[in-house]
Design a protein around this motif. Sequence first.
Motif, short mmCIF file in Angstrom:
data_model
loop_
_atom_site.label_atom_id
_atom_site.label_comp_id
_atom_site.label_asym_id
_atom_site.label_seq_id
_atom_site.Cartn_x
_atom_site.Cartn_y
_atom_site.Cartn_z
N VAL A 26 7.81 6.46 -59.69
CA VAL A 26 8.23 6.19 -58.32
C VAL A 26 7.59 7.24 -57.42
CG1 VAL A 26 10.18 6.02 -56.74
CG2 VAL A 26 10.40 5.16 -59.07
N ARG A 27 6.86 6.78 -56.42
CA ARG A 27 6.15 7.67 -55.50
C ARG A 27 6.57 7.42 -54.06
NH1 ARG A 27 2.61 11.42 -57.54
NH2 ARG A 27 1.66 10.68 -59.42
N MET A 28 6.60 8.48 -53.27
CA MET A 28 6.85 8.35 -51.84
C MET A 28 5.52 8.02 -51.16
SD MET A 28 8.30 11.05 -49.01
CE MET A 28 9.68 11.51 -50.03
N ALA A 29 5.58 7.08 -50.22
CA ALA A 29 4.38 6.70 -49.48
C ALA A 29 4.77 6.31 -48.06
CB ALA A 29 3.68 5.53 -50.17
N LYS A 30 3.79 6.33 -47.19
CA LYS A 30 4.01 5.88 -45.82
C LYS A 30 3.81 4.36 -45.77
CE LYS A 30 2.62 10.10 -43.52
NZ LYS A 30 1.65 10.69 -42.58
N PRO A 31 4.63 3.67 -45.02
CA PRO A 31 4.51 2.21 -44.94
C PRO A 31 3.17 1.72 -44.42
CG PRO A 31 6.58 2.94 -43.97
CD PRO A 31 5.78 4.17 -44.25
N ASN A 32 2.47 2.54 -43.63
CA ASN A 32 1.20 2.08 -43.06
C ASN A 32 0.10 1.90 -44.11
OD1 ASN A 32 1.24 4.98 -43.18
ND2 ASN A 32 -0.57 5.02 -41.88
N HIS A 33 0.35 2.30 -45.34
CA HIS A 33 -0.61 2.07 -46.43
C HIS A 33 -0.43 0.69 -47.07
CE1 HIS A 33 -2.27 6.12 -46.43
NE2 HIS A 33 -1.03 6.58 -46.35
N PHE A 34 0.59 -0.05 -46.62
CA PHE A 34 0.95 -1.32 -47.24
C PHE A 34 1.26 -2.38 -46.17
CE2 PHE A 34 2.23 2.19 -49.93
CZ PHE A 34 1.77 1.82 -51.18
N ILE A 35 1.15 -3.65 -46.58
CA ILE A 35 1.64 -4.75 -45.75
C ILE A 35 2.47 -5.68 -46.65
CG2 ILE A 35 -0.22 -4.69 -44.04
CD1 ILE A 35 -1.53 -7.06 -45.45
N PRO A 36 3.38 -6.44 -46.05
CA PRO A 36 4.17 -7.38 -46.85
C PRO A 36 3.27 -8.40 -47.56
CG PRO A 36 5.11 -7.13 -44.67
CD PRO A 36 3.79 -6.44 -44.65
N LEU A 37 3.69 -8.84 -48.73
CA LEU A 37 2.90 -9.77 -49.53
C LEU A 37 2.54 -11.05 -48.78
CD1 LEU A 37 1.59 -10.52 -52.23
CD2 LEU A 37 3.84 -11.32 -53.01
N ASP A 38 3.49 -11.61 -48.01
CA ASP A 38 3.18 -12.85 -47.28
C ASP A 38 2.12 -12.62 -46.20
OD1 ASP A 38 5.00 -11.36 -45.78
OD2 ASP A 38 6.06 -13.12 -45.02
N GLU A 39 2.14 -11.45 -45.58
CA GLU A 39 1.11 -11.11 -44.59
C GLU A 39 -0.26 -10.96 -45.27
OE1 GLU A 39 0.34 -7.44 -41.52
OE2 GLU A 39 2.42 -8.06 -41.85
N TRP A 40 -0.27 -10.36 -46.46
CA TRP A 40 -1.51 -10.22 -47.24
C TRP A 40 -2.09 -11.59 -47.59
CZ3 TRP A 40 -5.17 -6.93 -48.76
CH2 TRP A 40 -5.95 -7.25 -49.87
N ARG A 41 -1.22 -12.50 -48.03
CA ARG A 41 -1.68 -13.85 -48.38
C ARG A 41 -2.28 -14.55 -47.17
NH1 ARG A 41 3.55 -15.28 -52.04
NH2 ARG A 41 2.80 -14.33 -53.96
N ASP A 42 -1.60 -14.46 -46.02
CA ASP A 42 -2.13 -15.07 -44.80
C ASP A 42 -3.49 -14.49 -44.43
OD1 ASP A 42 0.10 -16.69 -44.55
OD2 ASP A 42 1.07 -15.43 -43.03
N LYS A 43 -3.63 -13.18 -44.57
CA LYS A 43 -4.91 -12.51 -44.27
C LYS A 43 -6.01 -13.02 -45.18
CE LYS A 43 -7.00 -7.89 -44.16
NZ LYS A 43 -8.22 -8.38 -44.77
N GLN A 44 -5.70 -13.17 -46.47
CA GLN A 44 -6.70 -13.64 -47.42
C GLN A 44 -7.14 -15.08 -47.10
OE1 GLN A 44 -8.12 -11.55 -49.84
NE2 GLN A 44 -6.99 -10.16 -48.53
N ILE A 45 -6.18 -15.91 -46.75
CA ILE A 45 -6.49 -17.30 -46.37
C ILE A 45 -7.36 -17.33 -45.13
CG2 ILE A 45 -5.46 -19.43 -45.46
CD1 ILE A 45 -3.11 -18.90 -47.45
N ASN A 46 -7.01 -16.52 -44.14
CA ASN A 46 -7.80 -16.46 -42.90
C ASN A 46 -9.20 -15.94 -43.16
OD1 ASN A 46 -5.74 -17.47 -41.29
ND2 ASN A 46 -4.97 -15.45 -40.76
N ASP A 47 -9.32 -14.93 -44.03
CA ASP A 47 -10.63 -14.38 -44.35
C ASP A 47 -11.53 -15.42 -45.05
OD1 ASP A 47 -9.86 -11.97 -43.25
OD2 ASP A 47 -9.65 -10.91 -45.17
N LEU A 48 -10.91 -16.34 -45.77
CA LEU A 48 -11.67 -17.40 -46.44
C LEU A 48 -11.97 -18.57 -45.50
CD1 LEU A 48 -9.81 -17.48 -49.86
CD2 LEU A 48 -12.11 -16.62 -49.44
N GLY A 49 -11.37 -18.53 -44.31
CA GLY A 49 -11.59 -19.61 -43.34
C GLY A 49 -10.78 -20.85 -43.64
N ILE A 50 -9.72 -20.70 -44.41
CA ILE A 50 -8.86 -21.83 -44.75
C ILE A 50 -7.66 -21.83 -43.80
CG2 ILE A 50 -7.42 -22.87 -46.54
CD1 ILE A 50 -9.13 -21.28 -48.58
#
Length: 88
Positions: free
Chosen positions: A63-87
Amino acid sequence: MKSGDKIVCIDTNSDNPVIKSNLEKSFTIGKTYTIKEVWKFDIDSYDNDTIQSIMVLDNIGNVRMAKPNHFIPLDEWRDKQINDLGIK
């Protein structure tokens, strides 16, 4: 962000070389992690802004402490990946 949320690492940079090295060893960009705990600190010197840290299971299960700005929610990541693919 709250305990139990799935998040994806998007950044392992830091101005501090020691922190940057630890982030690079602990987290992999594009990999999904689970938030174990969220810490919020109210600091008067920051005009009552809330500073947040998250506790995350790292690549080897610690278990590590981290700042939230190093991460995004999984659903936001999925949307980003879809957008990057042009879908959409």
